[in-house]
Design a protein around this motif. Structure first.
Motif, PDB file in Angstrom:
ATOM      1  N   LEU A 219       0.816  -1.218   0.000  1.00 31.52           N
ATOM      2  CA  LEU A 219       0.000   0.000   0.000  1.00 31.52           C
ATOM      3  C   LEU A 219       0.849   1.267   0.000  1.00 31.52           C
ATOM      4  N   GLN A 220       2.093   1.176   0.465  1.00 38.43           N
ATOM      5  CA  GLN A 220       2.962   2.348   0.478  1.00 38.43           C
ATOM      6  C   GLN A 220       3.482   2.712  -0.904  1.00 38.43           C
ATOM      7  N   GLN A 221       3.317   1.817  -1.881  1.00 35.44           N
ATOM      8  CA  GLN A 221       3.799   2.061  -3.236  1.00 35.44           C
ATOM      9  C   GLN A 221       2.673   2.624  -4.099  1.00 35.44           C
ATOM     10  N   GLU A 222       3.037   3.024  -5.311  1.00 35.09           N
ATOM     11  CA  GLU A 222       2.045   3.554  -6.256  1.00 35.09           C
ATOM     12  C   GLU A 222       1.225   2.400  -6.829  1.00 35.09           C
ATOM     13  N   ASN A 223      -0.094   2.476  -6.697  1.00 31.65           N
ATOM     14  CA  ASN A 223      -0.988   1.427  -7.198  1.00 31.65           C
ATOM     15  C   ASN A 223      -2.214   2.069  -7.830  1.00 31.65           C
ATOM     16  N   PRO A 224      -2.787   1.437  -8.855  1.00 31.37           N
ATOM     17  CA  PRO A 224      -4.055   1.925  -9.411  1.00 31.37           C
ATOM     18  C   PRO A 224      -5.165   1.808  -8.372  1.00 31.37           C
ATOM     19  N   PRO A 225      -6.250   2.577  -8.528  1.00 31.31           N
ATOM     20  CA  PRO A 225      -7.341   2.517  -7.536  1.00 31.31           C
ATOM     21  C   PRO A 225      -7.911   1.121  -7.339  1.00 31.31           C
ATOM     22  N   ALA A 226      -8.083   0.363  -8.425  1.00 31.69           N
ATOM     23  CA  ALA A 226      -8.651  -0.985  -8.278  1.00 31.69           C
ATOM     24  C   ALA A 226      -7.741  -1.883  -7.445  1.00 31.69           C
ATOM     25  N   VAL A 227      -6.426  -1.735  -7.635  1.00 35.64           N
ATOM     26  CA  VAL A 227      -5.475  -2.548  -6.859  1.00 35.64           C
ATOM     27  C   VAL A 227      -5.479  -2.115  -5.401  1.00 35.64           C
ATOM     28  N   ARG A 228      -5.549  -0.804  -5.150  1.00 35.60           N
ATOM     29  CA  ARG A 228      -5.596  -0.327  -3.765  1.00 35.60           C
ATOM     30  C   ARG A 228      -6.856  -0.849  -3.058  1.00 35.60           C
ATOM     31  N   SER A 229      -7.987  -0.854  -3.758  1.00 35.46           N
ATOM     32  CA  SER A 229      -9.205  -1.383  -3.164  1.00 35.46           C
ATOM     33  C   SER A 229      -9.041  -2.857  -2.809  1.00 35.46           C
ATOM     34  N   GLN A 230      -8.411  -3.620  -3.696  1.00 39.90           N
ATOM     35  CA  GLN A 230      -8.194  -5.041  -3.428  1.00 39.90           C
ATOM     36  C   GLN A 230      -7.230  -5.246  -2.254  1.00 39.90           C
ATOM     37  N   LEU A 231      -6.220  -4.377  -2.134  1.00 35.08           N
ATOM     38  CA  LEU A 231      -5.290  -4.490  -1.008  1.00 35.08           C
ATOM     39  C   LEU A 231      -6.007  -4.258   0.314  1.00 35.08           C
ATOM     40  N   TYR A 232      -6.872  -3.257   0.358  1.00 31.70           N
ATOM     41  CA  TYR A 232      -7.636  -3.024   1.595  1.00 31.70           C
ATOM     42  C   TYR A 232      -8.569  -4.201   1.893  1.00 31.70           C
ATOM     43  N   TYR A 233      -9.129  -4.798   0.850  1.00 33.06           N
ATOM     44  CA  TYR A 233     -10.017  -5.957   1.052  1.00 33.06           C
ATOM     45  C   TYR A 233      -9.246  -7.120   1.680  1.00 33.06           C
ATOM     46  N   TYR A 234      -8.055  -7.401   1.146  1.00 29.70           N
ATOM     47  CA  TYR A 234      -7.255  -8.496   1.709  1.00 29.70           C
ATOM     48  C   TYR A 234      -6.764  -8.159   3.116  1.00 29.70           C
ATOM     49  N   LEU A 235      -6.482  -6.885   3.369  1.00 27.02           N
ATOM     50  CA  LEU A 235      -6.113  -6.498   4.733  1.00 27.02           C
ATOM     51  C   LEU A 235      -7.274  -6.740   5.691  1.00 27.02           C
ATOM     52  N   GLY A 236      -8.499  -6.490   5.240  1.00 26.82           N
ATOM     53  CA  GLY A 236      -9.670  -6.787   6.065  1.00 26.82           C
ATOM     54  C   GLY A 236      -9.778  -8.273   6.370  1.00 26.82           C
ATOM     55  N   ARG A 237      -9.483  -9.112   5.386  1.00 26.49           N
ATOM     56  CA  ARG A 237      -9.516 -10.549   5.627  1.00 26.49           C
ATOM     57  C   ARG A 237      -8.423 -10.975   6.596  1.00 26.49           C
ATOM     58  N   GLN A 251     -11.011  -1.716   7.292  1.00 27.04           N
ATOM     59  CA  GLN A 251     -10.311  -2.002   6.035  1.00 27.04           C
ATOM     60  C   GLN A 251     -11.315  -2.242   4.900  1.00 27.04           C
ATOM     61  N   TYR A 252     -12.394  -2.984   5.185  1.00 19.21           N
ATOM     62  CA  TYR A 252     -13.416  -3.193   4.150  1.00 19.21           C
ATOM     63  C   TYR A 252     -14.058  -1.861   3.737  1.00 19.21           C
ATOM     64  N   SER A 253     -14.264  -0.976   4.703  1.00 16.60           N
ATOM     65  CA  SER A 253     -14.851   0.331   4.387  1.00 16.60           C
ATOM     66  C   SER A 253     -13.916   1.145   3.504  1.00 16.60           C
ATOM     67  N   GLN A 254     -12.592   1.058   3.748  1.00 17.80           N
ATOM     68  CA  GLN A 254     -11.619   1.735   2.888  1.00 17.80           C
ATOM     69  C   GLN A 254     -11.701   1.191   1.465  1.00 17.80           C
ATOM     70  N   ALA A 255     -11.805  -0.144   1.333  1.00 13.35           N
ATOM     71  CA  ALA A 255     -11.905  -0.737  -0.008  1.00 13.35           C
ATOM     72  C   ALA A 255     -13.144  -0.249  -0.734  1.00 13.35           C
ATOM     73  N   LEU A 256     -14.265  -0.166  -0.025  1.00 15.49           N
ATOM     74  CA  LEU A 256     -15.511   0.278  -0.664  1.00 15.49           C
ATOM     75  C   LEU A 256     -15.524   1.767  -0.936  1.00 15.49           C
ATOM     76  N   ALA A 257     -14.773   2.552  -0.152  1.00 15.17           N
ATOM     77  CA  ALA A 257     -14.678   3.979  -0.433  1.00 15.17           C
ATOM     78  C   ALA A 257     -13.959   4.231  -1.755  1.00 15.17           C
ATOM     79  N   ILE A 258     -13.039   3.321  -2.114  1.00 14.12           N
ATOM     80  CA  ILE A 258     -12.310   3.457  -3.376  1.00 14.12           C
ATOM     81  C   ILE A 258     -13.102   2.852  -4.535  1.00 14.12           C
ATOM     82  N   ASP A 259     -13.703   1.685  -4.293  1.00 11.42           N
ATOM     83  CA  ASP A 259     -14.430   0.972  -5.348  1.00 11.42           C
ATOM     84  C   ASP A 259     -15.787   0.548  -4.776  1.00 11.42           C
ATOM     85  N   SER A 260     -16.797   1.319  -5.042  1.00  2.00           N
ATOM     86  CA  SER A 260     -18.120   1.065  -4.444  1.00  2.00           C
ATOM     87  C   SER A 260     -18.854  -0.095  -5.100  1.00  2.00           C
TER      88      SER A 260
END
Length: 380
Positions: A219-237, A251-260
């Motif tokens: 997450l500290q690196q440059e990622n497209p929005p879809a990838v950042r949303s997926q990273l937050y989803y896996y962090l939630g898991r 973490q799930y809320s962060q993922a949904l804030a990026i990709d609803s």
């Protein structure tokens, strides 16, 4: 010369990587010590085959070995030609050749002509310009070395990452995990390798702590929005697996804030809110969103979302709607024993004992072990 690695494996120097691997597998089976009662000769041949494949099986090592082998062959040819060469002083027809006479143009100098002058030693002094040039040379050398190292590290890391993606695609997860780790040995900030290794640690190795470390670094690196949303989803898991429901919900809320429209994130957050945080109304809204997103994409809704939606409705006391949700889950996954068990509980709550017993019996037939106690208590 001793046998080369190509001769050990029985392949030509121009053989492809597939031919080398095929020859190695055949020879390993042929010379395995267990097949020959621990015979030392076969054990040595087995070791030689393994050493040869360790070099020829890797593209970089094979290229280095080919270069060294060519150099060794060239030196052997040079030594053979030198042995065949006959010097001029050798015997010719049994008669030794006379040594060549020295060529003189004048008599040796007399002692009066010989004189020596001592050359005074000069003290070397470094001026400021010399020091600056020396420092500039060393600085340029250091920068050049660092640039070469950085370039080679990047090239090597990219090669390992491509190999990891190929292994990941063919479901060879152990090889993929190793390749992604080697990528990070050369580039610690490789976001793709961090994300993929985090996924493997979470889903395959079941190491949520290590997976969380990798995913947070990605997450500290440059990622497209879809990838950042997926990273937050896996962090939630990861947080769910570690027993941290509030952190997982965040973490799930962060993922949904990026990709609803991330249907899996809606489902995961709803499940945590229903089963861990005891918030059935909020969970029901998440399950509705998950099913709506799947319907908008023209896909059948996930049966797990329908099942959990029924559980949330039953918790809220909306029993007819809960039954309809359970039946929708059964339509999508008719052999799920847990859904039959939940229908039995619902029928039991509504006072329909025969229907409850029937659902418990079906749940047991489908292998849902938790239905055994309910069946024994309610169905004599």
């Amino acid at each position: 010369m001793s046998q080369t690695h190509y001769q050990v494996l029985g392949v030509a120097p121009t053989a492809s990587a597939a031919d080398v691997k095929r020859a190695y597998r055949q020879l390993v089976v042929r010379y395995h010590p267990d097949k020959h009662g621990g015979d030392v000769r076969y054990e040595e041949q087995f070791k030689a085959v393994a050493a040869a494949y360790r070099v020829l099986g890797d593209a970089g090592r094979r290229a280095t070995y080919d270069f060294q082998l060519a150099q060794a062959l060239r030196r052997a040819d040079d030594e053979r030609r030198q042995q065949q060469y006959r010097p001029a002083g050798q015997h010719v027809y049994g008669v030794p050749m006379p040594p060549p006479a020295p060529l003189r143009t004048r008599p040796p100098a007399s002692s009066r002509e010989r004189h020596y002058q001592s050359i005074p030693r000069q003290r070397v002094r470094f001026v400021r310009r010399d020091w600056l040039l020396t420092l500039a040379f060393f600085a340029a050398t250091a920068l050049f070395s660092l640039a070469v190292k950085a370039t080679m590290d990047r090239v090597t890391a990219n090669a390992h990452y491509r190999r990891g993606l190929a292994a990941y695609g063919r479901s060879d997860f152990s090889a993929a995990y190793l390749a992604f780790g080697q990528t990070l040995d050369f580039r610690t900030d490789a976001a793709g390798a961090l994300r993929r290794r985090g996924e493997l640690r979470l889903l395959v190795i079941h190491d949520p702590e290590g997976a969380r470390t990798d995913l947070q670094a990605a997450l500290q690196q440059e990622n497209p929005p879809a990838v950042r949303s997926q990273l937050y989803y896996y962090l939630g898991r990861c947080e769910t697996a570690l027993g941290h429901p509030p952190q997982a919900d965040a973490q799930y809320s962060q993922a949904l804030a990026i990709d609803s429209v991330f249907s899996a994130a809606w489902l995961a957050r709803g499940q945590g809110r229903l089963l861990d945080l005891r918030r059935p109304a909020a969970a029901l809204a998440d399950f509705n969103q998950s099913l709506a997103q799947a319907q908008a994409a023209g896909q059948p809704g996930p049966w797990r979302a329908a099942q959990l939606r029924g559980l949330a409705l039953a918790t809220l006391g909306r029993y007819p709607e809960a039954r309809a949700a359970y039946e929708a889950a059964l339509l999508a996954h008719p052999r799920d024993g847990q859904t039959h068990f939940l229908l039995g509980r619902l029928a039991q709550h509504l006072g329909d004992a025969p229907a409850a017993c029937e659902f418990f019996r079906r749940s047991l037939e489908l292998g849902y072990a938790f239905a055994a106690a309910a069946y024994e208590q309610s169905c004599p």
